[in-house]
Design a protein around this motif. Structure first.
Motif, PDB file in Angstrom:
ATOM      1  N   GLY A  33       0.789  -1.240   0.000  1.00  0.00           N
ATOM      2  CA  GLY A  33       0.000   0.000   0.000  1.00  0.00           C
ATOM      3  C   GLY A  33       0.811   1.274   0.000  1.00  0.00           C
ATOM      4  N   VAL A  34       2.159   1.154  -0.097  1.00  0.00           N
ATOM      5  CA  VAL A  34       3.015   2.345  -0.170  1.00  0.00           C
ATOM      6  C   VAL A  34       3.062   2.778  -1.637  1.00  0.00           C
ATOM      7  N   CYS A  35       2.408   3.887  -1.950  1.00  0.00           N
ATOM      8  CA  CYS A  35       2.248   4.283  -3.355  1.00  0.00           C
ATOM      9  C   CYS A  35       2.593   5.759  -3.538  1.00  0.00           C
ATOM     10  N   GLY A  36       2.929   6.097  -4.753  1.00  0.00           N
ATOM     11  CA  GLY A  36       3.231   7.495  -5.057  1.00  0.00           C
ATOM     12  C   GLY A  36       3.833   7.604  -6.442  1.00  0.00           C
ATOM     13  N   VAL A  37       4.478   8.740  -6.684  1.00  0.00           N
ATOM     14  CA  VAL A  37       5.136   8.922  -7.982  1.00  0.00           C
ATOM     15  C   VAL A  37       6.448   9.660  -7.760  1.00  0.00           C
ATOM     16  N   VAL A  38       7.490   9.136  -8.376  1.00  0.00           N
ATOM     17  CA  VAL A  38       8.795   9.808  -8.301  1.00  0.00           C
ATOM     18  C   VAL A  38       9.091  10.354  -9.686  1.00  0.00           C
ATOM     19  N   CYS A  39       9.605  11.605  -9.720  1.00  0.00           N
ATOM     20  CA  CYS A  39       9.755  12.194 -11.061  1.00  0.00           C
ATOM     21  C   CYS A  39      11.127  12.783 -11.288  1.00  0.00           C
ATOM     22  N   GLU A  40      11.576  12.662 -12.507  1.00  0.00           N
ATOM     23  CA  GLU A  40      12.818  13.305 -12.915  1.00  0.00           C
ATOM     24  C   GLU A  40      12.436  14.766 -13.136  1.00  0.00           C
ATOM     25  N   HIS A  41      13.147  15.660 -12.441  1.00  0.00           N
ATOM     26  CA  HIS A  41      12.654  17.036 -12.256  1.00  0.00           C
ATOM     27  C   HIS A  41      12.898  17.960 -13.451  1.00  0.00           C
ATOM     28  N   SER A  42      13.845  17.620 -14.330  1.00  0.00           N
ATOM     29  CA  SER A  42      14.239  18.636 -15.317  1.00  0.00           C
ATOM     30  C   SER A  42      13.120  19.074 -16.272  1.00  0.00           C
ATOM     31  N   PRO A  43      12.135  18.219 -16.632  1.00  0.00           N
ATOM     32  CA  PRO A  43      11.130  18.717 -17.586  1.00  0.00           C
ATOM     33  C   PRO A  43      10.013  19.565 -16.983  1.00  0.00           C
ATOM     34  N   PHE A  44       9.761  19.469 -15.696  1.00  0.00           N
ATOM     35  CA  PHE A  44       8.616  20.209 -15.124  1.00  0.00           C
ATOM     36  C   PHE A  44       8.779  20.412 -13.616  1.00  0.00           C
ATOM     37  N   GLU A  45       7.902  21.297 -13.089  1.00  0.00           N
ATOM     38  CA  GLU A  45       7.945  21.630 -11.659  1.00  0.00           C
ATOM     39  C   GLU A  45       6.953  20.794 -10.856  1.00  0.00           C
ATOM     40  N   GLY A  46       7.140  20.832  -9.533  1.00  0.00           N
ATOM     41  CA  GLY A  46       6.290  20.088  -8.616  1.00  0.00           C
ATOM     42  C   GLY A  46       4.810  20.430  -8.737  1.00  0.00           C
ATOM     43  N   ILE A  47       4.507  21.671  -9.087  1.00  0.00           N
ATOM     44  CA  ILE A  47       3.099  22.089  -9.145  1.00  0.00           C
ATOM     45  C   ILE A  47       2.371  21.326 -10.262  1.00  0.00           C
TER      46      ILE A  47
END
Ligand code: COA
Length: 622
Positions: free
Chosen positions: A317-331
């Motif tokens: 049940g540990v879920c989420g999304v990890v993202c490579e930051h260079s193409p876009f911002e957290g918002i």
């Protein structure tokens, strides 16, 4: 986000270009930002270097002119400079150091099938969201908070599922596919193996039941030990030069080339993670798990960090999304994640999983030719990731005494107030302030990304000193006056940064264009103050959400803190990170100081706004 009409849809945006701020304004602000952070002697040297740079006929004048020309010729004069400086030139490993994550609410999966249903709904949600991006059907974001009402640039959304960051010696390259409308394949990671999940069957989008059936097959295929390949994904968790070197070797074999092509051209990854122990399911542990996967022995190799979006569905049940930051911002990541969570919640709880199975192709397993040299690279990557895992000190906490509503009632900007509290917390721990980064959105402009709000203002220093001095202790009136000044300064800086008058992008532009012109590096950029002012010991960012989930990231320097916050009406969620190897930092100590700071500021405001006892009651007997 509020909705704009279709005439202002993504493709028809006519946003202004990012301005080039006046040179003297930037130099003046720079000196004001650093004066109280360096010793008087050093500041004299810094001022001399800045004055020389800004003098009539000096290097600054010429470089400013060149930047103005660059502004005319490009859509966004700072974009590529900023992208390289902020991300692509950084040689550190992506997990923890660069890639942020969103942590979804803990899911209560009864069994593996529940987890696969959740993954299926994410996949369907991604396809729906991608179709909206492709058909220009995403509503345009509109600024809220400071200077509310302006439409925001939507470019970053186009890069969510079309980007790939290639490791290259010296500086990475970010590739963004254009004209890639339509559903494509995804990569499913399971037990450190990678599989291709086609999303179309006979030219039609697969149904939920079909996707579920494919995921089920993938899980079974991943169990087969005879076909198991080495944990190649570990390579992507390594330093960028190390991974670049390994990739050069990997790509020489056509089998590996095909597998790499399939990963690089996919929409995203869906990582079906092994269950973690109940001890690993607190907010802090889930945040850490999203950021680094727990190392090679847990889910750290069940990732491909170059890919922009990796959805993690853990069997416990540990879920989420990890993202490579260079193409876009957290918002932008938040907007997409919120859509997906709402999509999942709105879907029928009992999804049909009945499918014949016979008509579906067997998902393709990615295969690898692993030479002893490549095996060596993988073996070297594992301990480096292990060190990163051991090093991360993550503390997620909910400050529940009050939230934005209380701050607004004080007629103060909640963001500025929280920033001043962060300064007070740091000062309590270290008796000094340090260069601080707060991301300020530049999306009011064409292809806008972010600039920096330097929150360690001299007004903040005056306030935190007043709050911490004992003898003589400052009066409440003095403290309140200094608090108001600190919040005003922070709010002014915020407004300047979001309207294109920040100093970090401008100084970077001046430095980079001098390099383009092959000029000698101006003294002010060799000055120790400039170098130290870019070591952001406190790296902060507001990432608000409207559904239950939170963003987290790591520190950007070895002796620093990452502090991400999510202000809500009646509470504030903080994710504080630091590195255990640094003796200067401790996330728990900083978090405690932050809670204390927030309480003290609230008490001060309450005392200051308390009406004085009315004369009728003064001294009167009961
Ligand atoms: N009195 C009462 N209310 C006030 C106020 C005051 N003096 N000043 C502001 N407020 C209100 C605002 O109207 C707003 O109301 P809302 O909740 O109804 O929208 C709310 O308080 C929040 O405003 P504020 O705290 O001032 O900040 P903000 O929301 O404008 O945020 C930034 C400031 C810098 C965080 C924002 O501009 C930004 O750039 N965000 C993007 C950050 C980012 O990119 N993060 C991800 C990086 S990967």
């Amino acid at each position: 986000m509020p909705i704009l009409s279709k005439e202002t849809s993504m493709d028809k945006q006519e946003l202004p270009k990012v301005p080039v701020p006046p040179l003297d304004q930037t130099l003046d602000t720079y000196l004001k930002c650093v004066q109280h952070l360096v010793c008087a002697d050093q500041f004299r040297k810094t001022k001399a270097a800045v004055d020389k740079f800004g003098a009539p006929g000096g290097a600054g004048e010429l470089l400013q002119e060149k930047l103005q020309e660059r502004k005319e010729k490009t859509e966004n004069w700072v974009y590529s400079y900023w992208l390289e400086d902020m991300y692509l030139n950084n040689r550190l490993a992506l997990p923890v150091n660069s890639s942020p994550a969103m942590v979804f609410p803990k899911q209560n999966f009864r069994d593996q099938r529940d987890a696969l249903r959740f993954a299926t709904r994410i996949i369907r949600g991604v396809l729906d969201y991608k179709a909206r991006i492709d058909t220009d059907d995403l509503r345009v974001d509109v600024a809220r908070g400071q200077l509310a009402g302006t439409p925001m640039c939507m470019q970053q959304y186009r890069r969510l599922f079309t980007s790939y960051r290639y490791p290259v010696q010296g500086s990475d390259s970010l590739s963004v596919k254009v004209d890639c409308a339509g559903p494509e394949h995804m990569i499913v990671a399971c037990k450190n193996q990678f599989f291709v999940l086609e999303t179309l069957l006979n030219d039609e989008l697969m149904t939920d039941a079909e996707i579920f059936s494919q995921l089920d097959k993938i899980m079974k295929m991943a169990e087969n030990p005879t076909e198991r390949a080495p944990p190649v994904g570990l390579l992507t968790s390594d330093g960028r030069n190390e991974w670049a070197q390994a990739r050069e070797a990997l790509v020489k074999d056509p089998v590996n080339r095909t597998s790499l092509d399939l990963i690089e051209s996919s929409l995203c990854l869906v990582c079906l993670d092994e269950p973690c122990s109940p001890l690993d399911q607190s907010d802090s542990s889930r945040a850490a798990m999203m950021l680094h996967g727990g190392g090679a022995e847990k889910n750290g190799a069940n990732r491909w960090y170059d890919k922009s979006m990796q959805f993690v569905v853990g069997l416990s049940g540990v879920c989420g999304v990890v993202c490579e930051h260079s193409p876009f911002e957290g918002i932008v990541l938040v907007q997409c994640s919120e859509f997906l969570l709402e999509y999942i919640i709105s879907s029928p709880s009992k999804m049909s999983t009945v499918v014949s199975g016979k008509s579906l192709p067997v998902p393709k397993r990615l295969t690898w030719k692993i030479s002893p040299q490549i095996q060596g690279f993988i073996s070297d990557s594992a301990p480096r990731l292990h060190r990163l895992v051991k090093n991360l000190d993550m503390d997620v906490f909910k400050f529940s005494s009050y939230g934005k509503d209380f701050i607004k009632k004080q007629k103060m900007s909640p963001d500025a107030y929280i920033q001043v509290a962060l300064q007070l917390a740091f000062y309590k721990c270290n008796r000094r302030l340090v260069p601080t980064y707060e991301s300020a959105s530049m999306r009011r402009f064409r292809e806008g990304r972010v600039d920096n709000i330097r929150s360690a203002t001299r007004q903040a220093l005056a306030f935190v000193q007043a709050m911490t001095q004992d003898k003589p202790a400052a009066s409440d009136a003095e403290k309140m006056e200094k608090l108001n000044k600190a919040i005003c300064a922070q709010t002014e800086y915020t407004r300047a940064a979001i309207t294109g008058n920040g100093i970090d992008n401008h100084l970077l532009g001046l430095l980079r264009i001098s390099r383009d012109l092959k000029m000698e590096k101006p003294d002010m950029f060799c000055d120790p103050t400039y170098l130290s002012s870019n070591q952001f010991i406190l790296s902060t960012s507001q990432v608000p959400t409207t559904v239950e989930m939170f963003c987290c990231y790591g520190p950007v320097v070895p002796n620093g803190y990452g502090a991400c916050y999510n202000p809500q009406a009646d509470h504030i969620l903080f994710c504080v990170s630091s590195f255990r190897e640094s003796t200067d930092t401790s996330s728990a100590v900083f978090s405690n100081a932050l809670q204390e700071a927030l309480s003290q500021i609230r008490d001060l405001c309450k005392r200051a706004h308390k009406p004085p006892p009315s004369p009728a009651h003064k001294g009167s007997k009961p």
